[in-house]
Design an enzyme around this catalytic site. Structure first.
Site, PDB file in Angstrom:
ATOM      1  CB  CYS A 104      -0.922   0.036   1.208  1.00 13.89           C
ATOM      2  SG  CYS A 104      -1.896   1.558   1.239  1.00 13.89           S
ATOM      3  CB  CYS A 111      -1.967   4.594   4.486  1.00 13.31           C
ATOM      4  SG  CYS A 111      -3.429   4.089   3.565  1.00 13.31           S
ATOM      5  CB  SER A 112      -0.836   0.489   6.605  1.00 17.81           C
ATOM      6  OG  SER A 112      -1.871   1.126   7.344  1.00 17.81           O
ATOM      7  CB  CYS A 113      -4.991  -0.490   2.180  1.00 20.39           C
ATOM      8  SG  CYS A 113      -5.580   1.212   2.263  1.00 20.39           S
TER       9      CYS A 113
HETATM   10 FE    FE Z   1      -3.500   2.180   2.700  1.00 18.90          FE
END
Ligand code: FE
Length: 196
Positions: free
Chosen positions: A104, A107-109
């Site tokens: 991602c 961000c951190s999906c």
């Molecule tokens: Fe994300």
């Protein structure tokens, strides 16, 4: 030096989180204990073991595999997995010629219902930048050696699509049943930074 008498003080972000949690609870937006329970659930009850069951089912049931590749969210739901961060899961299949890996960049999906919470490195800027810029080099550094004839496909997760890699079934696993197969599947293989 830190001793019991001088514990490490909470960091600014920890203090902010604690203040927010207190405020949300005080205002009645979240029930007391909800956040602890939520965190505990995603640390111990929901994790890569769910994804491993999905992968093993796909390996033994071609019809299921087809449904999984066509509509990940629904097929994963057939096994009882779903919920937050799991409404748009897309499953991508590794083959002898194609290796898929998930990042991602923003961000951190991450597909929580099948993998739990993301590992620390997944959220770190170096992984997010380098997996796009030099995936082959980074994969090799992470212990995932690919020969030059294997194409690498990098999938950028977002709120619209969270990806799960369907790794190749290991050679020599023909005699194993579904549970035994699930035990072979690692988290890293479902992110695409490892092979089986
Ligand atoms: Fe994300």
């Amino acid at each position: 030096m830190t001793t019991e008498h001088h514990p490490i003080p909470p960091s600014p972000v920890e203090r902010r989180v604690a203040a927010l949690e207190e405020l949300l609870t005080e205002k009645g937006y979240v029930p007391e204990g909800f956040i602890e329970e939520f965190t505990r659930t995603y640390e111990s009850d929901v994790g890569p073991m769910n994804g491993a069951k999905v992968v093993a089912r796909a390996w033994v049931d071609p019809d299921y595999k087809q449904r999984l590749l066509e509509d990940g969210t629904n097929a994963i739901g057939e096994l009882g997995f779903g919920g937050p961060e799991g409404h748009h899961i897309v499953v991508v299949e590794n083959t002898p010629d194609v290796h898929n890996v998930v990042v991602c960049t923003l961000c951190s999906c991450y597909p929580w219902p099948v993998l739990g919470l993301p590992p620390r490195w997944y959220k770190d800027p170096p992984y997010r930048a380098r997996m796009v810029r030099e995936p082959r080099v980074l994969l090799q550094e992470m212990g995932c050696d690919l020969t030059d004839d294997v194409d690498i496909r990098v999938w950028d997760s977002s709120a619209e699509a969270r990806y799960l890699v369907l790794p190749e079934r290991p050679q020599g696993s023909e005699g194993l049943d579904e549970d035994q197969l699930a035990a072979l599947v690692t988290r890293d293989s479902m992110i695409g930074v490892g092979r089986l």
